[in-house]
Design a protein around this motif. Structure first.
Motif, PDB file in Angstrom:
ATOM      1  N   PRO A 139       9.228  75.132 -16.212  1.00  0.00           N
ATOM      2  CA  PRO A 139      10.491  74.900 -15.513  1.00  0.00           C
ATOM      3  C   PRO A 139      10.354  75.121 -14.020  1.00  0.00           C
ATOM      4  CG  PRO A 139      10.533  77.008 -16.642  1.00  0.00           C
ATOM      5  CD  PRO A 139       9.276  76.325 -17.074  1.00  0.00           C
ATOM      6  N   GLY A 140      11.215  74.472 -13.263  1.00  0.00           N
ATOM      7  CA  GLY A 140      11.239  74.670 -11.826  1.00  0.00           C
ATOM      8  C   GLY A 140      12.020  75.916 -11.459  1.00  0.00           C
ATOM      9  N   VAL A 142      14.388  73.048 -20.896  1.00  0.00           N
ATOM     10  CA  VAL A 142      14.637  74.484 -21.058  1.00  0.00           C
ATOM     11  C   VAL A 142      16.063  74.764 -20.596  1.00  0.00           C
ATOM     12  CG1 VAL A 142      13.915  76.834 -20.497  1.00  0.00           C
ATOM     13  CG2 VAL A 142      12.201  74.995 -20.610  1.00  0.00           C
ATOM     14  N   ALA A 143      16.841  75.425 -21.446  1.00  0.00           N
ATOM     15  CA  ALA A 143      18.199  75.832 -21.085  1.00  0.00           C
ATOM     16  C   ALA A 143      18.189  77.295 -20.680  1.00  0.00           C
ATOM     17  CB  ALA A 143      19.145  75.605 -22.259  1.00  0.00           C
ATOM     18  N   PHE A 144      18.889  77.607 -19.594  1.00  0.00           N
ATOM     19  CA  PHE A 144      18.906  78.965 -19.045  1.00  0.00           C
ATOM     20  C   PHE A 144      20.330  79.496 -18.970  1.00  0.00           C
ATOM     21  CE2 PHE A 144      14.944  77.325 -17.383  1.00  0.00           C
ATOM     22  CZ  PHE A 144      14.107  78.431 -17.257  1.00  0.00           C
ATOM     23  N   GLU A 145      20.451  80.810 -19.051  1.00  0.00           N
ATOM     24  CA  GLU A 145      21.653  81.532 -18.659  1.00  0.00           C
ATOM     25  C   GLU A 145      21.237  82.464 -17.539  1.00  0.00           C
ATOM     26  OE1 GLU A 145      23.516  83.342 -22.014  1.00  0.00           O
ATOM     27  OE2 GLU A 145      23.846  81.430 -23.042  1.00  0.00           O
ATOM     28  N   GLY A 146      21.631  82.118 -16.316  1.00  0.00           N
ATOM     29  CA  GLY A 146      21.083  82.817 -15.159  1.00  0.00           C
ATOM     30  C   GLY A 146      19.602  82.524 -15.056  1.00  0.00           C
ATOM     31  N   LYS A 201      25.039  78.946 -16.717  1.00  0.00           N
ATOM     32  CA  LYS A 201      24.169  78.081 -17.512  1.00  0.00           C
ATOM     33  C   LYS A 201      23.619  76.951 -16.647  1.00  0.00           C
ATOM     34  CE  LYS A 201      26.954  78.820 -21.703  1.00  0.00           C
ATOM     35  NZ  LYS A 201      27.841  78.163 -22.698  1.00  0.00           N
ATOM     36  N   TRP A 202      22.368  76.580 -16.909  1.00  0.00           N
ATOM     37  CA  TRP A 202      21.796  75.402 -16.283  1.00  0.00           C
ATOM     38  C   TRP A 202      20.664  74.870 -17.155  1.00  0.00           C
ATOM     39  CZ3 TRP A 202      16.742  75.460 -13.848  1.00  0.00           C
ATOM     40  CH2 TRP A 202      16.134  76.717 -13.782  1.00  0.00           C
ATOM     41  N   VAL A 203      20.349  73.587 -16.970  1.00  0.00           N
ATOM     42  CA  VAL A 203      19.368  72.904 -17.814  1.00  0.00           C
ATOM     43  C   VAL A 203      18.249  72.364 -16.935  1.00  0.00           C
ATOM     44  CG1 VAL A 203      18.979  70.958 -19.373  1.00  0.00           C
ATOM     45  CG2 VAL A 203      21.105  72.288 -19.536  1.00  0.00           C
ATOM     46  N   ASP A 204      17.007  72.688 -17.285  1.00  0.00           N
ATOM     47  CA  ASP A 204      15.818  72.207 -16.580  1.00  0.00           C
ATOM     48  C   ASP A 204      15.152  71.123 -17.415  1.00  0.00           C
ATOM     49  OD1 ASP A 204      13.478  73.105 -14.412  1.00  0.00           O
ATOM     50  OD2 ASP A 204      12.669  72.378 -16.318  1.00  0.00           O
ATOM     51  N   VAL A 205      14.939  69.946 -16.809  1.00  0.00           N
ATOM     52  CA  VAL A 205      14.275  68.831 -17.478  1.00  0.00           C
ATOM     53  C   VAL A 205      13.001  68.512 -16.702  1.00  0.00           C
ATOM     54  CG1 VAL A 205      14.436  66.419 -18.174  1.00  0.00           C
ATOM     55  CG2 VAL A 205      16.453  67.904 -18.340  1.00  0.00           C
ATOM     56  N   THR A 236      19.236  66.991  -8.628  1.00  0.00           N
ATOM     57  CA  THR A 236      20.097  68.074  -9.087  1.00  0.00           C
ATOM     58  C   THR A 236      21.490  67.516  -9.338  1.00  0.00           C
ATOM     59  OG1 THR A 236      18.848  69.728  -7.839  1.00  0.00           O
ATOM     60  CG2 THR A 236      21.083  70.320  -8.494  1.00  0.00           C
ATOM     61  N   PHE A 237      21.998  67.706 -10.545  1.00  0.00           N
ATOM     62  CA  PHE A 237      23.254  67.104 -10.958  1.00  0.00           C
ATOM     63  C   PHE A 237      24.106  68.123 -11.717  1.00  0.00           C
ATOM     64  CE2 PHE A 237      19.625  64.176 -11.350  1.00  0.00           C
ATOM     65  CZ  PHE A 237      19.942  63.237 -10.376  1.00  0.00           C
TER      66      PHE A 237
END
Length: 589
Positions: free
Chosen positions: A422-423, A446-450, A434-438, A472-473
Motif C-alpha cells: 500500500p501507499g 487494502v482497506a484501512f481504518e486510520g 476509513k480509506w481504501v488503497d488500490v 485520490t478520490f
C-alpha cells in the motif's frame, strides 16, 4: 472511455435548509440501529471448490432502522419484541428517487423568485424494496400525491411509492438477497437477437420478431450417393451461406439484413451499436446480443413456452438464457479474525494478523532454505491458487529465484504470488477514518481504518488501453446493483444488468462485484476495479456512506462524505496498445 451510467440523475446543488421542510436530517427523532443481512468502461443508469468452504466471514451491507426509544413516533414503529414493525413505504417504479427537500430540481422553471431548486438527490428505492417512513403525506405542486419523509432522512413522492405492502406493482418484483454473495439471479444470453418483450407476446408477434421460429423448408432429397458426396452442389432450396455484411449495415432500411443474422468472415460479433441492439420496436423493449447478462426475477410458463421475467419487468425466452453462477467463491481476508482466509484444497481457513500478506496466483510447492539462504529444498505441502499467506518481510534469492518467507517459516517463490504494497496514508487522515488503497501493479486492495489495515484482497483492474486511472478520490455513490453497458472498439457492445455492489469513485469508474470471471490478481475489466462477489458485498457494507435500510442506492453528501479511494502504480501490460490514450493512459503519446 467509461461507460454510460444509467442511474437516476442527481443535482450538484449543495444542501440548504428549505422553506417548508419538515425536519432537518440531523434532528430526526429516529436514531439508527443496524440490521444484519448481508461491472468500466462498464456502466449505466453483493467460498474453493474442494473441499467446499464455509460461508466467508464478511461484513454485511449496513442498513439502518429507527430506534425503538425515539419518542412517540419511534414507539409506534416498534414491535413488542423491540424490532421495527413499520410503517414502511415501497417503490412501485424501477427507481423511486429520494430528495433532500420536498421538491424536484428544475420542476418549476417559471418561478421567478426561486429558479434554482434547493433539493439534491440522496438515493432511491427500487421495485420490491421497502424502507421505514413517517406515514403522513405532505402535498405540494411538485408532488400532488404527497411527500413522505424517510426515517433515515429525505423525502419520497407518493406518485412513485406506496404504503400498501399488497400493492400489485410493489409485489411484482423480489427484493435483493443481501445474505448471498449476489443480490439477484443472473443469466447469460447465448444467441444474438434474443427479444425482450414488454408483455407476453401473441403467437403472431413471436413469429414476426423471432423469425427463427418459422418452419424451414427441408432440403430436397436426391440420391443416397449424392447425400454422401460432400462435393455435390446443393439443389435449389438447399442451405445457403450466411448473409454477408452490407456496407450500409448500420443504416436503417427495409431491405437491410437484421444485425443478429449478420456474420463476419472471422466469426466475430456483427458491427452493431448498443443503441441499435436495445432499440424498442412495437412489443419489443429491445434485444440482447450474445454474451449480454440479465438479472432474473422469476421463471414463467405460458403458452407452452418457458419465459424469464427480468428485474426490469421484461420477458425473454428461457431457452436462450443460461443461468450464470460465479466461477469461484474466493474472498479476501479480514485481518485479526479467526478462520478468515479462503479455504482451498490444501489449506483450511486460518488467521492472519498483519501486513504484508501475499496471495498465491499459481499452485506452487513450499520450500525450506538453509541458514545461509543459499540452498532451497522442497518442503511438505502445496500452496493453491487463492491461498492467502502472512509474510515475515524477509526475502532471499537462490540460484536466480526470489523467495518470500511466510509466517510458518517456509518459503514461497515470489513469481507465483502477489503481495500487499500500500501507499502512504492520505493527507489529513482522521485517527479512525476509513480509506481504501488500490495498487494496480500488485492487483491488490487494502482497506484501512486510520493507519491500521483491516481487510486485504485481490482485484482485477482495467486491461490494455482501459487502465484504471490513478489518483485520490472519494466514493460518490453506492448501488446494491445497477446496469453497466457500453460500446467498446475491441470487444464490441456489452451489457450487464444489475452489476452487484457498485461504488462509484471517479466518473464512471467504480469498485464492484464481478461474477462473470475468476481471474482476480490479473487485469481484466474495462476500467473498473473488479472484486470477487463476497468481497464486493463485504466492502460495500464497510465503506461510507452507509446504506439505510430498504434503500437501493445512496449518494454521498458534504455531511456524510464517501470513503477515500487511493489508486496508484501502473497495471502490468496496460496502456501498450494502439488505442491507449488519456485519461486512462496519461503518459501515452
Amino acid at each position: 472511455m467509461p461507460p454510460r451510467r444509467r442511474v437516476p440523475p442527481r443535482s450538484p446543488a449543495r444542501p440548504r435548509r428549505a422553506r417548508g421542510r419538515l425536519l432537518a436530517f440531523g434532528a430526526l427523532a429516529l436514531a439508527a440501529g443496524s440490521v444484519v443481512g448481508v461491472a468500466c468502461s462498464e456502466s449505466r443508469n453483493s467460498p474453493a471448490p474442494a473441499p467446499p468452504p464455509a460461508q466467508p466471514m464478511v461484513s454485511a451491507p449496513v442498513v439502518r432502522s429507527p430506534d425503538a426509544d425515539a419518542g412517540a413516533d419511534g414507539a409506534a414503529m416498534a414491535s413488542a419484541e423491540g424490532g421495527y414493525a413499520g410503517p414502511f413505504i415501497g417503490a412501485i417504479v424501477v427507481n423511486a428517487p429520494i430528495w433532500s427537500e420536498m421538491d424536484v430540481p428544475d420542476r418549476h422553471p417559471e418561478r421567478e423568485h426561486d429558479r434554482e431548486s434547493r433539493s439534491i438527490h440522496l438515493g432511491y428505492l427500487r421495485y420490491g424494496e421497502k424502507a421505514p417512513v413517517l406515514p403522513e403525506p405532505h402535498a405540494n405542486k411538485s408532488c400532488p400525491e404527497g411527500w413522505y419523509q424517510m426515517a433515515a432522512g429525505g423525502f419520497v413522492c407518493g406518485k412513485t411509492t406506496t404504503l400498501d405492502m399488497d400493492h400489485p406493482k410493489f409485489k411484482q418484483a423480489k427484493a435483493p438477497d443481501l445474505d448471498a454473495a449476489l443480490p439477484y439471479t443472473y443469466g447469460i444470453n447465448v444467441v444474438d437477437g434474443t427479444p425482450l418483450y414488454r408483455q407476453l407476446p401473441s403467437r403472431e408477434q413471436r413469429l414476426k420478431y423471432e423469425p427463427w421460429l418459422n418452419a424451414k423448408p427441408k432440403k430436397a432429397k436426391t440420391s443416397k450417393s449424392d447425400d454422401e458426396n460432400p462435393y455435390v452442389p446443393a439443389p435449389d432450396g438447399g442451405a445457403v451461406d450466411p448473409p454477408a455484411i452490407r456496407e450500409d449495415a448500420g443504416d436503417a432500411g427495409a431491405d437491410a439484413t437484421p444485425w443478429w443474422e449478420q456474420r463476419l468472415p472471422d466469426g466475430g460479433p456483427p458491427p452493431v451499436a448498443l443503441d441499435d441492439i436495445k432499440k424498442a420496436e412495437g412489443p419489443l423493449a429491445g434485444r440482447m446480443a450474445k454474451g449480454f447478462y440479465a438479472s432474473l426475477d422469476q421463471e414463467i410458463d405460458a403458452g407452452g413456452t418457458r419465459w424469464w421475467r427480468t428485474m426490469t419487468g421484461v420477458l425473454t425466452p428461457a431457452d436462450r438464457i443460461m443461468i450464470a453462477k460465479p466461477p469461484t467463491e474466493f474472498h479476501g481476508v479480514w485481518l485479526g479474525k479467526d478462520d478468515a482466509t479462503f479455504a482451498t484444497t490444501n489449506a483450511k481457513p486460518r488467521r492472519i494478523d498483519a501486513l504484508p500478506v501475499a496471495f498465491v496466483l499459481h499452485r506452487v510447492k513450499r520450500f525450506s532454505l538453509d541458514e545461509t539462504h543459499k540452498h532451497a529444498t522442497v518442503a511438505d505441502g502445496l500452496l493453491d491458487r487463492f491461498d492467502a499467506v502472512g509474510l515475515t518481510g524477509d526475502k532471499a534469492r537462490v540460484e536466480g529465484v526470489e523467495y518470500w518467507e511466510m509466517d510458518d517459516k517456509t518459503w514461497v517463490p515470489a513469481a507465483n504470488c502477489t503481495k500487499t504494497e500500500p501507499g502512504p496514508p492520505p493527507a489529513g487522515l482522521g485517527e479512525h477514518e476509513k480509506w481504501v488503497d488500490v495498487n494496480l501493479k500488485k492487483q491488490m486492495l487494502v482497506a484501512f481504518e486510520g493507519t491500521t489495515p483491516v481487510f486485504v484482497t485481490l482485484i482485477s483492474s482495467g486491461r490494455n488501453e482501459h487502465e484504471t486511472p490513478p489518483g485520490t478520490f472519494r466514493i460518490r455513490e453506492k448501488h446494491i446493483a445497477a446496469t453497466m453497458d457500453a460500446d467498446t472498439a475491441s470487444d464490441g457492445p456489452y451489457s450487464i444488468e444489475d452489476v452487484p455492489y457498485i461504488e462509484y469513485f471517479n466518473a464512471g469508474y467504480a469498485l464492484h462485484g464481478a461474477f462473470w470471471h475468476a481471474v482476480f490478481g490479473y487485469v481484466k475489466s474495462h476500467g473498473c476495479v473488479n472484486l470477487a462477489p463476497w468481497d464486493a458485498r463485504a466492502l460495500f457494507g464497510w465503506t461510507e456512506p452507509q446504506l439505510p435500510e430498504g434503500w437501493h442506492a445512496i449518494v454521498a453528501t458534504k455531511d456524510r462524505p464517501g470513503t477515500r479511494v487511493i489508486v496508484h502504480e501502473r497495471a502490468p501490460g496496460t496502456c501498450e496498445g494502439p488505442a491507449a490514450e488519456p485519461p486512462q493512459c496519461p503518459t501515452a503519446p
